[in-house]
Design an enzyme around this catalytic site. Structure first.
Site, short mmCIF file in Angstrom:
data_model
loop_
_atom_site.label_atom_id
_atom_site.label_comp_id
_atom_site.label_asym_id
_atom_site.label_seq_id
_atom_site.Cartn_x
_atom_site.Cartn_y
_atom_site.Cartn_z
N GLU A 60 0.68 -1.18 0.05
CA GLU A 60 0.09 -0.14 -0.05
C GLU A 60 1.02 1.14 -0.06
O GLU A 60 0.54 2.21 -0.64
CB GLU A 60 -0.82 -0.05 1.20
N HIS A 129 -11.25 -4.89 7.83
CA HIS A 129 -11.97 -4.89 6.61
C HIS A 129 -13.22 -3.96 7.05
O HIS A 129 -14.18 -3.76 5.99
CB HIS A 129 -12.39 -6.25 6.12
#
Length: 325
Positions: A60, A129
């Site tokens: 990321e 999540h």
């Protein structure tokens, strides 16, 4: 015209931008061959090629850094973070480079990039999540924060974000991806950024929310109407910069306000709206501002997830409390 859901509207907006703006490139984990974990980019690599829709390593920080470099050199990258819980390694780049590039170069460079990510709870996903970190991004100078709540707004706001000369964090409510459909013409028309949308008018109380929580907020407004309470409902849509004028105008008429978000209560973005109401709308308020939020915990696993999320009942109770004051 076919009806599409929110994730299909995101795909439609990305496809339109790729077809009409050669500067636009997409990058992220599994977005090309696989079309993304939620299929938001399905079919785009086949249409536009691997140089425009780029599969990246699981990194990321690298995704964000590469997007900033692309943007500084004249491209308009759209970077995907697969889940918002994985976005934290990218924050160093977002704070120190994306948000400061225009300032650091005295306007010589800008950073026309979009950082997309599925966001929020409600799909029975595991930890990492289900985050709702919008307030954290709204605190960063130089960053726009946009959260759509319908397929049509996802399409129009994403097009606007991709055309903006500065960085935009675009958080897509995962719970809404396939929840409902509506007609969304693929006409390339953007919706305005930095603008709240008034979804319904009412003279008794103002309900303010964004993203997936507008589902419960509008349901609460329906319930209140059955009790004779006419609630205005405002979709914030762009949290930063905040269109406070629309909220103040509504509260000037109703005198009462309930703010709803699924992020934890402490330092949530609802506190920023409440503070602005205290600063600029205090004499309009007939009762204290109410906040209905998630709790100051990690989002729990599936069995307790909807206990954590603000419910229609909690929102309606807060509205009744404001009305009784």
């Amino acid at each position: 015209m076919a009806e599409i859901n929110l994730v299909e509207a995101v795909n439609q907006a990305l496809g339109h931008a790729l077809a009409h703006d050669p500067r636009v490139v997409l990058l992220g984990e599994d977005i090309g061959v696989n079309g993304g974990v939620f299929r938001a980019t399905a079919g785009l690599q086949a249409r536009f090629g691997a140089e425009r829709v780029i599969d990246t390593p699981l990194a990321e920080s690298g995704i964000a850094g590469a997007a900033i470099g692309m943007a500084a050199m004249g491209l308009a990258p759209v970077a995907e973070i697969q889940f918002t819980g994985f976005i934290y390694p990218a924050i160093d780049h977002i704070i120190n480079h994306a948000g400061r590039l225009r300032h650091r170069t005295r306007g010589r460079l800008s950073c026309p990039m979009v950082l997309r990510s599925p966001y929020g709870a409600g799909i029975h996903a595991p930890e990492h999540h289900s985050e709702s970190p919008e307030a954290m991004f709204a605190h960063i100078p130089g960053i726009r924060v946009v959260i759509p709540s319908t397929p049509a707004r996802a399409y129009g706001l994403l097009l606007a974000a991709m055309r903006d000369p500065d960085p935009v964090v675009f958080l897509e409510p995962t719970r809404l991806y396939r929840l409902f459909r509506e007609e969304v013409p693929d006409n390339g028309e953007a919706l305005p950024l930095d603008t709240c949308f008034t979804l319904r008018d009412g003279d008794d109380i103002t309900l303010v929310s964004w993203g997936a929580m507008l589902q419960e907020t509008q349901a609460a407004a329906d319930l209140l109407l059955d009790e004779g309470i006419a609630a205005a409902v405002i979709d914030v849509a762009t949290l930063k910069p905040l269109d406070m004028d629309t909220i103040l105008e509504s509260v000037a008429r109703t005198g009462r306000c309930v703010i709803v978000h699924e992020a934890p209560r402490s330092a949530g973005f609802g506190a920023e709206i409440a503070a602005n109401l205290a600063d600029a709308g205090l004499y309009s308020l007939a009762a204290p501002v109410q906040r209905v939020t998630g709790y100051d915990t990690v989002v729990p696993m599936a069995r307790l997830e909807y206990t954590y999320l603000p419910s229609v009942a909690r929102i309606a109770d807060a509205a009744r409390k404001a009305m009784a004051a």
